[in-house]
Design a protein around this motif. Structure first.
Motif, PDB file in Angstrom:
ATOM      1  N   LEU A   1       0.845  -1.191   0.000  1.00 35.27           N
ATOM      2  CA  LEU A   1       0.000   0.000   0.000  1.00 35.27           C
ATOM      3  C   LEU A   1       0.880   1.241   0.000  1.00 35.27           C
ATOM      4  CD1 LEU A   1      -2.698  -0.979   2.663  1.00 35.27           C
ATOM      5  CD2 LEU A   1      -2.841  -1.208   0.180  1.00 35.27           C
ATOM      6  N   SER A   2       0.372   2.300  -0.622  1.00 32.91           N
ATOM      7  CA  SER A   2       1.077   3.576  -0.572  1.00 32.91           C
ATOM      8  C   SER A   2       0.796   4.236   0.779  1.00 32.91           C
ATOM      9  CB  SER A   2       0.597   4.489  -1.701  1.00 32.91           C
ATOM     10  OG  SER A   2      -0.749   4.881  -1.471  1.00 32.91           O
ATOM     11  N   SER A   3       1.569   5.264   1.117  1.00 35.17           N
ATOM     12  CA  SER A   3       1.347   5.963   2.388  1.00 35.17           C
ATOM     13  C   SER A   3      -0.041   6.593   2.424  1.00 35.17           C
ATOM     14  CB  SER A   3       2.424   7.029   2.594  1.00 35.17           C
ATOM     15  OG  SER A   3       2.418   7.967   1.533  1.00 35.17           O
ATOM     16  N   VAL A   4      -0.508   7.078   1.271  1.00 33.31           N
ATOM     17  CA  VAL A   4      -1.852   7.683   1.204  1.00 33.31           C
ATOM     18  C   VAL A   4      -2.926   6.639   1.496  1.00 33.31           C
ATOM     19  CG1 VAL A   4      -3.533   8.813  -0.303  1.00 33.31           C
ATOM     20  CG2 VAL A   4      -1.116   9.472  -0.401  1.00 33.31           C
ATOM     21  N   GLN A   5      -2.757   5.430   0.974  1.00 36.56           N
ATOM     22  CA  GLN A   5      -3.729   4.365   1.222  1.00 36.56           C
ATOM     23  C   GLN A   5      -3.738   3.941   2.685  1.00 36.56           C
ATOM     24  OE1 GLN A   5      -2.099   1.808  -1.862  1.00 36.56           O
ATOM     25  NE2 GLN A   5      -3.994   1.969  -3.077  1.00 36.56           N
TER      26      GLN A   5
ATOM     27  N   ILE B   1      -2.650  -1.610  12.833  1.00 33.08           N
ATOM     28  CA  ILE B   1      -2.537  -1.106  11.458  1.00 33.08           C
ATOM     29  C   ILE B   1      -1.402  -0.088  11.366  1.00 33.08           C
ATOM     30  CG2 ILE B   1      -3.717   0.183   9.629  1.00 33.08           C
ATOM     31  CD1 ILE B   1      -6.359  -0.994  10.703  1.00 33.08           C
ATOM     32  N   CYS B   2      -1.294   0.777  12.372  1.00 31.71           N
ATOM     33  CA  CYS B   2      -0.209   1.770  12.379  1.00 31.71           C
ATOM     34  C   CYS B   2       1.157   1.095  12.386  1.00 31.71           C
ATOM     35  CB  CYS B   2      -0.339   2.687  13.595  1.00 31.71           C
ATOM     36  SG  CYS B   2      -1.699   3.864  13.521  1.00 31.71           S
ATOM     37  N   GLU B   3       1.308   0.079  13.213  1.00 35.44           N
ATOM     38  CA  GLU B   3       2.582  -0.641  13.270  1.00 35.44           C
ATOM     39  C   GLU B   3       2.920  -1.243  11.909  1.00 35.44           C
ATOM     40  OE1 GLU B   3       4.815  -0.702  15.475  1.00 35.44           O
ATOM     41  OE2 GLU B   3       4.052  -0.821  17.523  1.00 35.44           O
ATOM     42  N   SER B   4       1.919  -1.796  11.234  1.00 35.16           N
ATOM     43  CA  SER B   4       2.144  -2.377   9.906  1.00 35.16           C
ATOM     44  C   SER B   4       2.523  -1.298   8.903  1.00 35.16           C
ATOM     45  CB  SER B   4       0.879  -3.114   9.438  1.00 35.16           C
ATOM     46  OG  SER B   4       0.555  -4.185  10.295  1.00 35.16           O
ATOM     47  N   ALA B   5       1.825  -0.152   8.973  1.00 37.95           N
ATOM     48  CA  ALA B   5       2.111   0.949   8.042  1.00 37.95           C
ATOM     49  C   ALA B   5       3.521   1.478   8.235  1.00 37.95           C
ATOM     50  CB  ALA B   5       1.092   2.072   8.234  1.00 37.95           C
ATOM     51  N   LEU B   6       3.955   1.565   9.481  1.00 39.06           N
ATOM     52  CA  LEU B   6       5.274   2.127   9.772  1.00 39.06           C
ATOM     53  C   LEU B   6       6.410   1.189   9.387  1.00 39.06           C
ATOM     54  CD1 LEU B   6       4.440   3.831  13.184  1.00 39.06           C
ATOM     55  CD2 LEU B   6       4.899   4.972  11.011  1.00 39.06           C
ATOM     56  N   LYS B   7       6.096  -0.074   9.153  1.00 39.24           N
ATOM     57  CA  LYS B   7       7.108  -0.975   8.610  1.00 39.24           C
ATOM     58  C   LYS B   7       7.410  -0.634   7.156  1.00 39.24           C
ATOM     59  CE  LYS B   7       5.978  -4.904  11.621  1.00 39.24           C
ATOM     60  NZ  LYS B   7       5.405  -6.276  11.675  1.00 39.24           N
ATOM     61  N   ASP B   8       6.398  -0.069   6.463  1.00 41.53           N
ATOM     62  CA  ASP B   8       6.572   0.323   5.058  1.00 41.53           C
ATOM     63  C   ASP B   8       7.059   1.760   4.924  1.00 41.53           C
ATOM     64  OD1 ASP B   8       5.730  -2.153   4.267  1.00 41.53           O
ATOM     65  OD2 ASP B   8       3.681  -1.531   3.782  1.00 41.53           O
TER      66      ASP B   8
ATOM     67  N   VAL C   1       0.915   9.040   9.882  1.00 41.79           N
ATOM     68  CA  VAL C   1       0.622   7.733  10.487  1.00 41.79           C
ATOM     69  C   VAL C   1       1.083   7.716  11.939  1.00 41.79           C
ATOM     70  CG1 VAL C   1       1.163   5.265  10.445  1.00 41.79           C
ATOM     71  CG2 VAL C   1       0.673   6.467   8.303  1.00 41.79           C
ATOM     72  N   TRP C   2       2.258   8.280  12.200  1.00 42.06           N
ATOM     73  CA  TRP C   2       2.749   8.367  13.579  1.00 42.06           C
ATOM     74  C   TRP C   2       1.768   9.166  14.447  1.00 42.06           C
ATOM     75  CZ3 TRP C   2       5.666   5.880  16.698  1.00 42.06           C
ATOM     76  CH2 TRP C   2       6.802   5.197  16.256  1.00 42.06           C
ATOM     77  N   ILE C   3       1.245  10.261  13.900  1.00 41.17           N
ATOM     78  CA  ILE C   3       0.308  11.085  14.666  1.00 41.17           C
ATOM     79  C   ILE C   3      -0.915  10.268  15.059  1.00 41.17           C
ATOM     80  CG2 ILE C   3      -1.245  13.072  14.557  1.00 41.17           C
ATOM     81  CD1 ILE C   3       1.622  13.889  14.854  1.00 41.17           C
ATOM     82  N   THR C   4      -1.479   9.544  14.087  1.00 43.24           N
ATOM     83  CA  THR C   4      -2.634   8.701  14.386  1.00 43.24           C
ATOM     84  C   THR C   4      -2.298   7.654  15.435  1.00 43.24           C
ATOM     85  OG1 THR C   4      -3.472   8.998  12.124  1.00 43.24           O
ATOM     86  CG2 THR C   4      -4.354   7.143  13.379  1.00 43.24           C
ATOM     87  N   PHE C   5      -1.146   7.025  15.266  1.00 46.36           N
ATOM     88  CA  PHE C   5      -0.666   6.003  16.210  1.00 46.36           C
ATOM     89  C   PHE C   5      -0.620   6.584  17.634  1.00 46.36           C
ATOM     90  CE2 PHE C   5       3.079   2.781  16.853  1.00 46.36           C
ATOM     91  CZ  PHE C   5       2.323   2.118  17.803  1.00 46.36           C
ATOM     92  N   LEU C   6       0.007   7.731  17.778  1.00 44.85           N
ATOM     93  CA  LEU C   6       0.171   8.339  19.099  1.00 44.85           C
ATOM     94  C   LEU C   6      -1.165   8.752  19.707  1.00 44.85           C
ATOM     95  CD1 LEU C   6       3.290  10.548  18.305  1.00 44.85           C
ATOM     96  CD2 LEU C   6       3.265   8.484  19.717  1.00 44.85           C
TER      97      LEU C   6
END
Length: 297
Positions: A5-9, A40-47, A53-58
């Motif tokens: 997935l792209s960062s936007v997705q 989901i955030c952890e998975s996204a941050l691997k890519d 994404v970090w903001i949402t995670f926090l």
């Protein structure tokens, strides 16, 4: 998924999950829904080490509300009624162990993305908003106890004051707004001391002088680093102005950028050297060098 997935997705997926969590749809409720978003955030941050994404995670992991510069200044300067604001805190939400784990997550985000010139400030602001919540809760707890003669209530606010100073030691966009927020918070802190310790034997003059000293440290830190922020902004402005001239070739753009900011590469190197000498944080220095390479190609 067969394709990355792209960062936007990733961001869109997280937004959809957040809406489901808020509306209670799709079985995503309470801790279960938050845990899903964190996963989901952890998975996204691997890519992608993506700041949004970090903001949402926090926000989800630490239950910290979204923060804007204007909202932060108002929040820091408000003389709020703690009894009303904190009445709905969940039991155990601010236990020491939980607060410590949240701080570790914030620190992890700062090491990875806290130096992002344009967006890194949002991570710092989210961290401060969390610490402000901790400070208000602990200040409320202190009100219900008989104060010790040796107690120094400024220690409760120390994490927030240190965060201001740390952020202003890094050249980030909109640090001037952060400086104003620090001034608002120190004013609010002085008001809270005057209200909470109005009958303290011997008064609170010593604490007020300490706050003035801390405020001076923050101001001095900002002044020392401000020229580096201006250097980065000058370079970016020069590139943007050159790019606006459609007739220019790539070679012309590069020449104009160098002409407008000849010392750009040297500025990055000087800042990296300064960072290593002041903090000895190799991870931050490496991240800064990566930005420097990208900016000076």
């Amino acid at each position: 998924s067969r394709f990355a997935l792209s960062s936007v997705q990733w961001r869109q997926w997280l937004r959809d999950e957040a809406v489901d969590l808020e509306q209670g749809e799709g079985g995503a409720q309470g801790d279960e829904g938050r845990a899903r978003i964190v996963q989901i955030c952890e998975s996204a941050l691997k890519d992608y080490q993506d700041v949004p994404v970090w903001i949402t995670f926090l926000q989800v992991a630490t239950r910290t509300a979204p923060v804007t510069p204007a909202a932060e200044r108002q929040e820091l300067g408000d003389e709020e009624d703690d009894e009303e604001d904190e009445e709905d805190e969940e039991a155990g939400d601010l236990e020491d162990e939980w607060v410590s784990s949240c701080r570790q997550l914030f620190e992890r985000s700062l090491v990875i993305a806290g130096l992002h010139y344009a967006l890194g400030g949002r991570l710092w602001a989210t961290y401060r908003s969390f610490e402000l919540r901790v400070w208000r809760q602990r200040r409320k707890n202190n009100r219900s106890q008989v104060p010790s003669p040796s107690e120094n209530p400024i220690r409760l606010a120390d994490p927030i004051l240190k965060l201001f100073k740390r952020q202003l030691s890094v050249p980030l966009k909109d640090n001037g707004i952060v400086l104003e927020s620090s001034r608002q918070f120190i004013k609010a802190l002085k008001r809270s001391l005057a209200l909470d310790y109005v009958d303290r034997p011997g008064g609170i003059d010593t604490w007020m002088r300490e706050l003035d000293s801390r405020a001076h440290e923050v101001e001095t830190t900002h002044e020392r680093v401000a020229h580096q922020v201006l250097s980065v902004e000058a370079y970016e402005t020069a590139v943007a102005q050159a790019a606006a001239a459609a007739r220019d070739t790539p070679a012309d753009l590069k020449a104009k950028a160098k002409e407008n900011h000849q010392a750009h590469s040297q500025a990055w190197l000087e800042y990296t050297d300064w960072l290593l000498h002041t903090s000895s944080n190799v991870s931050w220095a490496m991240a800064l060098l990566e930005r420097a390479v990208a900016a000076t190609r």
